[in-house]
Write an enzyme that holds these catalytic residues in place. Structure first.
Site, PDB file in Angstrom:
ATOM      1  N   TYR A  78       0.840  -1.194   0.000  1.00  0.00           N
ATOM      2  CA  TYR A  78       0.000   0.000   0.000  1.00  0.00           C
ATOM      3  C   TYR A  78       0.873   1.241   0.000  1.00  0.00           C
ATOM      4  O   TYR A  78       2.068   1.187   0.274  1.00  0.00           O
ATOM      5  CB  TYR A  78      -0.970   0.007   1.189  1.00  0.00           C
ATOM      6  N   CYS A  79       0.250   2.375  -0.339  1.00  0.00           N
ATOM      7  CA  CYS A  79       0.938   3.670  -0.341  1.00  0.00           C
ATOM      8  C   CYS A  79      -0.081   4.750  -0.015  1.00  0.00           C
ATOM      9  O   CYS A  79      -1.048   4.499   0.696  1.00  0.00           O
ATOM     10  CB  CYS A  79       1.635   3.909  -1.674  1.00  0.00           C
ATOM     11  N   ALA A  80       0.123   5.939  -0.545  1.00  0.00           N
ATOM     12  CA  ALA A  80      -0.790   7.048  -0.266  1.00  0.00           C
ATOM     13  C   ALA A  80      -1.992   7.059  -1.206  1.00  0.00           C
ATOM     14  O   ALA A  80      -3.113   7.342  -0.791  1.00  0.00           O
ATOM     15  CB  ALA A  80      -0.052   8.381  -0.353  1.00  0.00           C
ATOM     16  N   GLY A  82      -2.163   4.656  -4.261  1.00  0.00           N
ATOM     17  CA  GLY A  82      -2.279   3.427  -5.038  1.00  0.00           C
ATOM     18  C   GLY A  82      -1.327   3.360  -6.209  1.00  0.00           C
ATOM     19  O   GLY A  82      -1.126   2.296  -6.780  1.00  0.00           O
ATOM     20  N   MET A 106      -3.598   3.691   1.887  1.00  0.00           N
ATOM     21  CA  MET A 106      -3.656   3.251   3.277  1.00  0.00           C
ATOM     22  C   MET A 106      -5.065   3.402   3.836  1.00  0.00           C
ATOM     23  O   MET A 106      -5.474   2.658   4.721  1.00  0.00           O
ATOM     24  CB  MET A 106      -2.652   4.083   4.093  1.00  0.00           C
TER      25      MET A 106
END
Length: 109
Positions: A78-80, A82, A106
């Site tokens: 995951y990240c901020a 996608g 997230m």
């Protein structure tokens, strides 16, 4: 014609960063031993992250991939937004990981 090409590019970008796992399945996989990997920067990770996540920034993933261990263990990235997690998913598949999921943002947790 230009509008059609632009629409195709935007649609492709949206599709690539779209999460491919939902909250419930992600929670179940982590409870079953899947690894949760945050591919944001250390500064972003420091401002908040999902409990139990490991921080391996996207730019370091290639050289740190061995930290993830067996390639048959499930990995959720995951990240901020996608975007980086979609790129991480592709990189992990290329490195031989067989079960990789993109949680996207997230916020999807």
């Amino acid at each position: 014609m230009i509008w059609i090409a632009l629409a195709a590019v935007v649609a492709t970008f949206f599709f690539l960063k779209r999460a491919d796992i939902g909250r419930d399945k992600a929670h179940a996989l982590v409870a079953g031993g899947a690894q949760l990997v945050d591919v944001r920067s250390p500064a972003e990770f420091g401002t908040g992250h999902i409990d139990g996540a490991r921080n391996i920034p996207l730019g370091e993933l290639d050289r740190r991939v061995r930290e993830l261990g067996a390639t048959d263990r499930a990995v959720i990235v995951y990240c901020a937004s996608g975007t980086r997690s979609a790129m991480a998913k592709r990189a992990l598949h290329k490195a031989g990981f067989t079960e990789v999921y993109n949680l996207g943002s997230m916020r999807n947790w």
